[in-house]
Design an enzyme around this catalytic site. Structure first.
Site, PDB file in Angstrom:
ATOM      1  N   ASP A   7      41.752  42.946  32.439  1.00 27.08           N
ATOM      2  CA  ASP A   7      40.578  43.711  32.876  1.00 27.08           C
ATOM      3  C   ASP A   7      40.592  43.656  34.401  1.00 27.08           C
ATOM      4  OD1 ASP A   7      38.077  45.067  32.888  1.00 27.08           O
ATOM      5  OD2 ASP A   7      37.056  43.144  33.127  1.00 27.08           O
ATOM      6  N   GLU A  67      43.232  47.910  31.035  1.00 30.82           N
ATOM      7  CA  GLU A  67      42.135  48.877  30.956  1.00 30.82           C
ATOM      8  C   GLU A  67      42.335  49.988  31.981  1.00 30.82           C
ATOM      9  OE1 GLU A  67      37.300  49.113  31.452  1.00 30.82           O
ATOM     10  OE2 GLU A  67      38.184  47.235  30.759  1.00 30.82           O
ATOM     11  N   ASP A 139      34.425  38.678  32.093  1.00 33.73           N
ATOM     12  CA  ASP A 139      35.727  39.222  32.490  1.00 33.73           C
ATOM     13  C   ASP A 139      36.825  38.815  31.505  1.00 33.73           C
ATOM     14  OD1 ASP A 139      34.963  40.541  35.004  1.00 33.73           O
ATOM     15  OD2 ASP A 139      34.546  38.518  35.695  1.00 33.73           O
TER      16      ASP A 139
END
Length: 180
Positions: A7, A67, A139
């Site tokens: 991420d 992502e 996160d």
């Protein structure tokens, strides 16, 4: 298959590693790379690059999931996030890992069943799916969710590709070149 999910973020980059055996998912590792805000941009990107390389060396994933970034209302923020994402992608490609990309909508839908799920819902589902004793940090949870999304999507995509119904997609990178 061992999946490393990322991420990306310029302040905080989450990572999560899971093992996938059929339908069984097992937690391996996760964490957050905290990037010092007082450093010049080039040094901040190097922190992301170096730390992801270390995670790859320590956990030895066979594939990675990242992502995708969408344009926000602030183009400057979007550009900075894209640079952080680029540093992460370079570390993964330099480590000779296939890089599969998923949108936030795909990740949330895969993990929670709702593409517009709140962060707390993602955290709780990641905890449940991986049998974690505690709630993962936001996160880390997002990175683990990205890895879980790939675990769910990958078998279907392989079957569809084998039938010729879909072409390969997702922007896979190996050895510094875009595969599809």
């Amino acid at each position: 298959m061992r999946v490393l999910g990322i991420d990306p973020g310029l302040r905080r980059t989450g990572y999560g590693v899971i093992d996938v055996r059929g339908a069984h998912l097992a937690y391996v590792a996760s964490g957050t790379i905290v990037v010092p805000a007082d450093q010049p941009l080039a040094q901040r990107l190097k922190v992301i690059l170096d730390n992801i390389r270390e995670v790859v060396q320590a956990t030895e994933p066979s594939v990675s999931a990242l992502e995708k970034v969408f344009v926000n209302t602030n183009p400057s923020s979007t550009l900075l996030l894209g640079q952080a994402r680029g540093a992460a992608m370079c570390a993964l490609a330099d480590s000779m890992l296939d890089v599969h990309e998923y949108t936030a909508l795909q990740i949330k839908k895969s993990v929670v069943g709702n593409g517009h799920a709140a962060k707390e819902q993602v955290q709780k589902m990641v905890q449940h799916l991986l049998g974690l004793s505690g709630l993962p940090a936001a996160d880390s949870a997002d990175a683990l969710a990205c890895a879980i999304c790939h675990a769910h999507f990958h078998p279907l995509a392989r079957r569809l590709q084998a039938t010729g119904l879909i072409a390969t997609g997702g922007g896979r990178v190996r050895g510094g070149r875009l595969l599809d």
